[in-house]
Design an enzyme around this catalytic site. Sequence first.
Site, mmCIF file in Angstrom:
data_model
loop_
_atom_site.group_PDB
_atom_site.id
_atom_site.type_symbol
_atom_site.label_atom_id
_atom_site.label_comp_id
_atom_site.label_asym_id
_atom_site.label_seq_id
_atom_site.Cartn_x
_atom_site.Cartn_y
_atom_site.Cartn_z
ATOM 1 C CG ASP A 187 -2.021 5.142 4.955
ATOM 2 O OD1 ASP A 187 -1.893 4.062 5.562
ATOM 3 O OD2 ASP A 187 -3.099 5.526 4.465
ATOM 4 C CG ASP A 216 -10.041 7.530 6.740
ATOM 5 O OD1 ASP A 216 -8.971 7.493 6.093
ATOM 6 O OD2 ASP A 216 -10.099 7.707 7.977
ATOM 7 C CE LYS A 268 -3.297 2.589 2.928
ATOM 8 N NZ LYS A 268 -4.189 2.559 4.117
ATOM 9 C CG ASP A 287 -5.580 7.918 4.750
ATOM 10 O OD1 ASP A 287 -6.492 8.569 4.184
ATOM 11 O OD2 ASP A 287 -5.781 6.879 5.410
ATOM 12 N NE ARG A 305 -11.045 -1.089 3.762
ATOM 13 C CZ ARG A 305 -11.660 -1.299 4.925
ATOM 14 N NH1 ARG A 305 -12.805 -1.942 4.963
ATOM 15 N NH2 ARG A 305 -11.110 -0.876 6.045
ATOM 16 C CD GLU A 339 -6.804 5.295 2.504
ATOM 17 O OE1 GLU A 339 -7.776 5.399 3.261
ATOM 18 O OE2 GLU A 339 -5.653 5.030 2.920
ATOM 19 C CE LYS A 352 -6.720 8.647 8.152
ATOM 20 N NZ LYS A 352 -7.408 7.577 8.881
HETATM 21 N N1 BES Z 1 -4.404 4.411 6.928
HETATM 22 C C1 BES Z 1 -5.560 4.150 7.694
HETATM 23 C C2 BES Z 1 -5.335 3.103 8.766
HETATM 24 C C3 BES Z 1 -4.570 3.550 9.976
HETATM 25 C C4 BES Z 1 -5.183 4.287 10.967
HETATM 26 C C5 BES Z 1 -3.266 3.176 10.135
HETATM 27 C C6 BES Z 1 -4.475 4.653 12.091
HETATM 28 C C7 BES Z 1 -2.564 3.537 11.255
HETATM 29 C C8 BES Z 1 -3.174 4.275 12.232
HETATM 30 C C9 BES Z 1 -6.683 3.634 6.799
HETATM 31 O O1 BES Z 1 -6.702 4.141 5.517
HETATM 32 C C10 BES Z 1 -7.947 4.066 7.447
HETATM 33 O O2 BES Z 1 -8.178 5.227 7.527
HETATM 34 N N2 BES Z 1 -8.739 3.102 7.909
HETATM 35 C C11 BES Z 1 -9.948 3.404 8.582
HETATM 36 C C12 BES Z 1 -10.984 2.409 8.102
HETATM 37 C C13 BES Z 1 -12.378 2.750 8.521
HETATM 38 C C14 BES Z 1 -12.843 4.003 7.818
HETATM 39 C C15 BES Z 1 -13.267 1.597 8.200
HETATM 40 C C16 BES Z 1 -9.710 3.257 10.070
HETATM 41 O O3 BES Z 1 -8.954 2.364 10.473
HETATM 42 O O4 BES Z 1 -10.229 4.050 10.822
HETATM 43 ZN ZN ZN Z 2 -4.879 4.730 4.768
HETATM 44 MN MN MN Z 3 -7.761 5.978 5.408
#
Ligand code: BES
Ligand code: ZN
Ligand code: MN
Length: 499
Positions: free
Chosen positions: A294, A353, A271, A276, A357, A355, A283
Site C-alpha cells: 500500500d 479502511d 500514497k 494497511d 484519501r 485511509e 480487513k
Molecule cells: N489499500 C486499499 C485499496 C486496495 C484494496 C488496494 C485491495 C489493492 C487491493 C484501500 O486503503 C482500501 O482499503 N480501500 C477500500 C475503500 C473502501 C473502504 C471504501 C476498498 O477498496 O475496499
Molecule cells: Zn490503503
Molecule cells: Mn484501506
Amino acid sequence: MEFSIKTGNVEKQHHDCVIAGVYESQQLSASAKKLDKLSDGYISRVLAHGDLDGKPETFLLLHQVPGVASDRVLLVGLGKEDTFDDKQYSKAVRTSVKALAKSNAANTLTYLTDLPVKARDTRWKTARLIELAIDASYQFDAVKRKKEAKETQDAKKGIQALAVFVREPDEQQANAGLADGKALGLGVSLTKDLGNLPPNVCTPTYLALQAKALADTYGFKVEVLEREDMAKLGMGSFLGVAQGSEQPPKLIVLQHLKGKKTQKPVVLVGKGITFDTGGISLKPGAEMDEMKYDMCGAATVLGTFKTLAEMDLPLNVVGIIPACENMPDGRATRPGDVLTSMSGLTIEVLNTDAEGRLILCDALTYAERFEPGAVVDIATLTGACVIALGHHATGLFSNNDGLAKELQQAGETALDRAWHMPLWDEYQPLLDSNFADIANIGGRAAGSITAACFLSRFAKKYDWAHLDIAGTAWKSGKEKGGTGRPVPLLTEFLAARAR
Ligand code: BES
Ligand code: ZN
Ligand code: MN
C-alpha cells in the site's frame, strides 16, 4: 547486467549466445537469415523439423551451429510479420532474456533491436530492450537466508553482458536509448524493491531514510516533516490515520529543480501506507500480507525520482510522500470520528479502511505552496479499481482533459497503460455527510470514482490527475511481487514535457 551497443560485422565475433527472431510460419528475420547463410542453411533445416513455429513466447536454443562463431543461437518466436508491433517486440525481448536465465550464456549479443517495429525508432527499441532485460532478470532476495551463498551461485547464471546490435547510422540513437533504458530500469527496480520489502522493515521512517539516501546520491533537496510539524500545519486528516500506529508518520518532500526558474513544477504525490490493516474497520485476514504494497505510490515517486536524476531531466519536479501505517489500536480513529483537514474541510470517517484519501488530501493541500503546473497523485487507492480495470490498466482521473490525454499518451508510449475514467459532478453527492463537510466513503457503487471525487475536493487550485494503481502496482499468486508500475508512464510523461 552490463550493456553495450555493437555495429558492423559482428557475426564474426565470438559470444556465448546470439539472439535472433523468427516470425510465424517460420519466416526468418533479416538477422536470422544472415546466420542461416553463414551456417549454409543449417538453421532452415533445423526449423524444417517443426520444433519452432515462430509464435510469440516460443524459443529454440541451438548449440554449435556450423559457420557461426558463437557457441549458441537462440531463435525467438516473433508472431506475425505484417503486424509486428511494440507489444510483440516486448514479448520477444522478455522471452529471450527469460530463456537464457538459467543458462551459462554470460556474454550475449541480441539482434532483436534490428527488427522493424511499427512506429518505433531505434532509440525506443533500445531503451525498451534494456528496460525489459532489467525487468525480466530482476530478483529480490534481500530478506532471504544465506544471501551471499545464493548470490555467488546465481550470479553466474543468465546473461551478464548484453551487446545490442544496431546498424551504424543508428548508433547514436541506440546510445541515447541505452541511457534511457538503464535509467528507467534502475528506477523500476527501486520501486519493486521498496514494495517487496516486508512492512516491519519498510516503515515510514525507512522510506524517509531512502529518500534522504537518494537525495544524497544525486544531490537534490529533501525535507522530512515530523508529526509536530504536521500538527502545526493542521494536517488533522493525515494525523488521524497515523494515530493508531506505533510508527511515527513522515511527510517526505523531494525537490529536483533542474528546470528554468520560471517553470512551474510538476508535483508527484505518492500514497505511502506502509501497511494497511484497515484500522478499526479491520480487513479480512485472507491475503492481508499484500497490504504491505500500500506504499507503492510512494515507491513510485522515489523510483521516478531516481530515473529522473539518472536522466538529469531539465525539469522542476517536486515529490510529496505522506507515509504512515493504518493500524487498529486504542488510540486509533473510529468510524464516526470527524477529522479536520489542512484545507479546513471536515471529514466524517465512515470507514477507517478508506485511509489513503485521508492522507492524500492533506498532501494535496500542502502541494499548493509549490504553485504547481500540474499535480499527479499515485495511489493503491481502491479495490474497486481492480474490479473495474483488472491488472492491465491504471485508473486515470483528472480535472483537466489535456493533462489526462498527456498521461494516457505517455502510458501508450511506455507500454504502461492507463484508462481515463469519469469524474463527473453527478458522482459528488455520494460523498455527502449528515455531520461533516464530506464523508470519506461513497458506498459500494463506483468506488474508484467516488474515491477520486473525494481527492478532487482538495485539488481545486491546480491541474490535477489521480492514478489508481491498486491493480497494476503488484502481482498476486505465484509471481507475487511489485511491478514497478507506473514508473515507466511517469518517466515518459516527464520526458515528453522536457522535450
Ligand atoms: N489499500 C486499499 C485499496 C486496495 C484494496 C488496494 C485491495 C489493492 C487491493 C484501500 O486503503 C482500501 O482499503 N480501500 C477500500 C475503500 C473502501 C473502504 C471504501 C476498498 O477498496 O475496499
Ligand atoms: Zn490503503
Ligand atoms: Mn484501506
